[in-house]
Write a protein that holds these residues in place. Structure first.
Motif, PDB file in Angstrom:
ATOM      1  N   MET A   1      30.941  35.753  46.054  1.00  9.86           N
ATOM      2  CA  MET A   1      30.848  36.285  47.412  1.00  9.86           C
ATOM      3  C   MET A   1      29.439  36.090  47.974  1.00  9.86           C
ATOM      4  N   SER A   2      29.351  36.220  49.266  1.00  9.45           N
ATOM      5  CA  SER A   2      28.106  35.865  49.949  1.00  9.45           C
ATOM      6  C   SER A   2      27.592  37.036  50.792  1.00  9.45           C
ATOM      7  N   SER A   3      26.388  36.839  51.288  1.00  8.61           N
ATOM      8  CA  SER A   3      25.871  37.719  52.335  1.00  8.61           C
ATOM      9  C   SER A   3      26.103  37.018  53.677  1.00  8.61           C
ATOM     10  N   TYR A   4      26.500  37.805  54.664  1.00  6.01           N
ATOM     11  CA  TYR A   4      26.707  37.266  56.017  1.00  6.01           C
ATOM     12  C   TYR A   4      25.608  37.828  56.900  1.00  6.01           C
ATOM     13  N   ILE A   5      24.857  36.937  57.530  1.00  3.14           N
ATOM     14  CA  ILE A   5      23.697  37.368  58.311  1.00  3.14           C
ATOM     15  C   ILE A   5      23.888  36.982  59.769  1.00  3.14           C
ATOM     16  N   ILE A   6      23.822  37.961  60.616  1.00  7.45           N
ATOM     17  CA  ILE A   6      23.957  37.725  62.060  1.00  7.45           C
ATOM     18  C   ILE A   6      22.599  37.992  62.709  1.00  7.45           C
ATOM     19  N   PHE A   7      22.126  37.043  63.458  1.00  5.06           N
ATOM     20  CA  PHE A   7      20.841  37.188  64.158  1.00  5.06           C
ATOM     21  C   PHE A   7      21.118  37.521  65.614  1.00  5.06           C
ATOM     22  N   GLN A   8      20.509  38.600  66.082  1.00  6.82           N
ATOM     23  CA  GLN A   8      20.720  39.026  67.464  1.00  6.82           C
ATOM     24  C   GLN A   8      19.379  39.167  68.183  1.00  6.82           C
ATOM     25  N   ALA A   9      19.396  38.896  69.471  1.00  5.61           N
ATOM     26  CA  ALA A   9      18.212  39.169  70.284  1.00  5.61           C
ATOM     27  C   ALA A   9      18.050  40.680  70.397  1.00  5.61           C
ATOM     28  N   ASP A  10      16.843  41.172  70.130  1.00 11.83           N
ATOM     29  CA  ASP A  10      16.577  42.611  70.237  1.00 11.83           C
ATOM     30  C   ASP A  10      16.563  43.025  71.710  1.00 11.83           C
ATOM     31  N   LYS A  11      16.527  44.322  71.928  1.00 12.84           N
ATOM     32  CA  LYS A  11      16.504  44.832  73.313  1.00 12.84           C
ATOM     33  C   LYS A  11      15.294  44.275  74.067  1.00 12.84           C
ATOM     34  N   GLY A  12      15.519  43.958  75.336  1.00 14.73           N
ATOM     35  CA  GLY A  12      14.406  43.577  76.202  1.00 14.73           C
ATOM     36  C   GLY A  12      13.904  42.159  76.019  1.00 14.73           C
ATOM     37  N   GLN A  13      14.650  41.320  75.301  1.00 21.49           N
ATOM     38  CA  GLN A  13      14.184  39.949  75.076  1.00 21.49           C
ATOM     39  C   GLN A  13      14.620  39.040  76.226  1.00 21.49           C
ATOM     40  N   PRO A  14      13.842  37.975  76.492  1.00 21.69           N
ATOM     41  CA  PRO A  14      14.159  37.093  77.627  1.00 21.69           C
ATOM     42  C   PRO A  14      15.272  36.099  77.299  1.00 21.69           C
ATOM     43  N   HIS A  15      15.554  35.262  78.255  1.00 12.81           N
ATOM     44  CA  HIS A  15      16.503  34.135  78.121  1.00 12.81           C
ATOM     45  C   HIS A  15      17.945  34.598  77.880  1.00 12.81           C
ATOM     46  N   TRP A  16      18.288  35.801  78.310  1.00 19.25           N
ATOM     47  CA  TRP A  16      19.659  36.264  78.094  1.00 19.25           C
ATOM     48  C   TRP A  16      20.645  35.605  79.037  1.00 19.25           C
ATOM     49  N   LYS A  17      20.130  35.077  80.183  1.00 20.90           N
ATOM     50  CA  LYS A  17      21.041  34.527  81.190  1.00 20.90           C
ATOM     51  C   LYS A  17      21.812  33.316  80.685  1.00 20.90           C
ATOM     52  N   GLY A  18      21.137  32.438  79.978  1.00 22.16           N
ATOM     53  CA  GLY A  18      21.826  31.213  79.547  1.00 22.16           C
ATOM     54  C   GLY A  18      22.523  31.347  78.213  1.00 22.16           C
ATOM     55  N   ARG A  19      22.435  32.549  77.608  1.00 19.96           N
ATOM     56  CA  ARG A  19      22.969  32.699  76.243  1.00 19.96           C
ATOM     57  C   ARG A  19      24.444  33.102  76.310  1.00 19.96           C
ATOM     58  N   LYS A  20      25.325  32.128  76.113  1.00 21.70           N
ATOM     59  CA  LYS A  20      26.767  32.380  76.242  1.00 21.70           C
ATOM     60  C   LYS A  20      27.516  31.778  75.076  1.00 21.70           C
ATOM     61  N   GLY A  89      37.824  42.805  46.884  1.00 17.53           N
ATOM     62  CA  GLY A  89      38.726  42.420  47.961  1.00 17.53           C
ATOM     63  C   GLY A  89      38.046  42.179  49.286  1.00 17.53           C
ATOM     64  N   ASN A  90      36.754  41.937  49.282  1.00 21.23           N
ATOM     65  CA  ASN A  90      36.024  41.720  50.528  1.00 21.23           C
ATOM     66  C   ASN A  90      35.577  40.265  50.644  1.00 21.23           C
ATOM     67  N   SER A  91      35.300  39.875  51.870  1.00 24.60           N
ATOM     68  CA  SER A  91      34.788  38.516  52.088  1.00 24.60           C
ATOM     69  C   SER A  91      33.297  38.434  51.799  1.00 24.60           C
ATOM     70  N   PHE A  92      32.586  39.557  51.989  1.00 20.60           N
ATOM     71  CA  PHE A  92      31.128  39.532  51.839  1.00 20.60           C
ATOM     72  C   PHE A  92      30.650  40.723  51.021  1.00 20.60           C
ATOM     73  N   ASN A  93      29.570  40.494  50.276  1.00 24.13           N
ATOM     74  CA  ASN A  93      28.918  41.587  49.550  1.00 24.13           C
ATOM     75  C   ASN A  93      28.131  42.476  50.497  1.00 24.13           C
ATOM     76  N   SER A  94      27.505  41.838  51.474  1.00 21.00           N
ATOM     77  CA  SER A  94      26.687  42.569  52.443  1.00 21.00           C
ATOM     78  C   SER A  94      26.743  41.857  53.783  1.00 21.00           C
ATOM     79  N   ILE A  95      26.604  42.625  54.838  1.00 20.59           N
ATOM     80  CA  ILE A  95      26.427  42.057  56.173  1.00 20.59           C
ATOM     81  C   ILE A  95      25.100  42.555  56.704  1.00 20.59           C
ATOM     82  N   TYR A  96      24.275  41.630  57.136  1.00 18.28           N
ATOM     83  CA  TYR A  96      22.963  41.986  57.677  1.00 18.28           C
ATOM     84  C   TYR A  96      22.945  41.656  59.172  1.00 18.28           C
ATOM     85  N   ILE A  97      22.462  42.590  59.959  1.00 22.23           N
ATOM     86  CA  ILE A  97      22.177  42.308  61.371  1.00 22.23           C
ATOM     87  C   ILE A  97      20.662  42.211  61.484  1.00 22.23           C
ATOM     88  N   CYS A  98      20.189  41.042  61.875  1.00 24.39           N
ATOM     89  CA  CYS A  98      18.748  40.830  62.029  1.00 24.39           C
ATOM     90  C   CYS A  98      18.414  40.828  63.515  1.00 24.39           C
TER      91      CYS A  98
END
Lengths: 142, 117
Positions: A1-20, A89-98
């Motif tokens: 099994m793996s770790s699943y890492i999701i990278f997110q823009a933190d609050k107040g970060q720029p360039h949100w308009k084109g991010r779709k 019975g899981n797909s991932f050992n851990s999920i990280y939100i960065c």
């Protein structure tokens, strides 16, 4: 099994308009997804890698692929880890939100190594791999 | 040399079993358990900490699921995949660090053919 890492823009970060999300057309905070098969954890201060294609540096067999990479402008500033309550019975050992901040840097552009091909490129299909290698030998001979 | 010593050496263990030890049977069980744990770990670990090693490794694949399979099978760090649009391969799988394949029997066979040409 793996770790699943999701990278997110933190609050107040720029360039949100084109991010779709291309397939829905909806805006998103997601910057990238990674999967760590060694179950390691991301670290604060790590940066997302960016990939670019520079004309004249293409691999002949894969002309559409990226040619260079650099340390990107998004840096991890905060991490949340989620682990399943049941260990099986899981797909991932851990999920990280960065959560990441936009901190542009003038990082060095480095050439990417050649794309490798092996039997795992075909999901373990020995016949398909052998056919590919045979076709390569023929095309090189021509 | 007792059989326990031989197994220990084959497994590359530092543990030394003195011949004729009354506890050699229990040593053997422990030894094999550690060996299997190490072997299981070793097959998952093809990343390297060599500072000269490439920071990115790319592997072609016929579809993105193969990228996940490689990441899971070899314990690599998958950063994502991108379209290749080649005749054979749909995507390139992009891994962090030096993601090396263990050499397969077919790799050896083809290399030998190529060397003789």
């Amino acid at each position: 099994m793996s770790s699943y890492i999701i990278f997110q823009a933190d609050k107040g970060q720029p360039h949100w308009k084109g991010r779709k999300l291309a397939h829905t057309g909806m805006g998103t905070n997601i910057l990238a997804e990674h999967w760590y098969g060694d179950n390691s954890a991301p670290k604060i201060g790590d940066r997302l890698t960016e990939f670019v294609k520079i004309e004249g540096h293409e691999e002949p067999e894969f002309p559409g692929a990226s040619t260079h990479y650099r340390d990107g402008d998004w840096e991890i500033c905060r991490i949340e880890e989620y682990t399943p309550e049941m260990p099986v019975g899981n797909s991932f050992n851990s999920i990280y939100i960065c959560f990441c901040k936009y901190l542009p840097i003038a990082s060095e552009l480095k050439p990417l190594p050649p794309i490798q091909v092996s039997i795992d490129s075909f999901g373990g299909d020995e016949i398909a791999y052998k056919e590919y290698r045979s076709s390569r030998v023929v095309s090189v001979a021509k | 040399m007792c059989p326990q010593c031989a197994i220990g050496k084959k497994a590359g263990m530092e543990y030394k079993c003195s011949s004729g030890s009354p506890n050699s049977a229990s040593y053997l069980v422990v030894d094999l358990r550690i060996y299997l744990q190490k072997k299981s770990f070793a097959t998952k670990k093809f990343m390297t900490n060599n500072p000269e090693a490439p920071k990115i490794t790319r592997h072609a694949a016929t579809d993105p699921e193969k990228c996940r399979e490689m990441e899971n099978k070899y314990g690599w760090k998958l950063l994502g995949w991108d379209d290749l649009n080649s005749n054979v391969f749909e995507v390139e799988c992009i891994f962090q660090g030096e993601a090396k394949f263990p050499r397969s029997r077919m790799d050896y066979a083809i290399t030998e053919e190529e060397e003789t040409e």
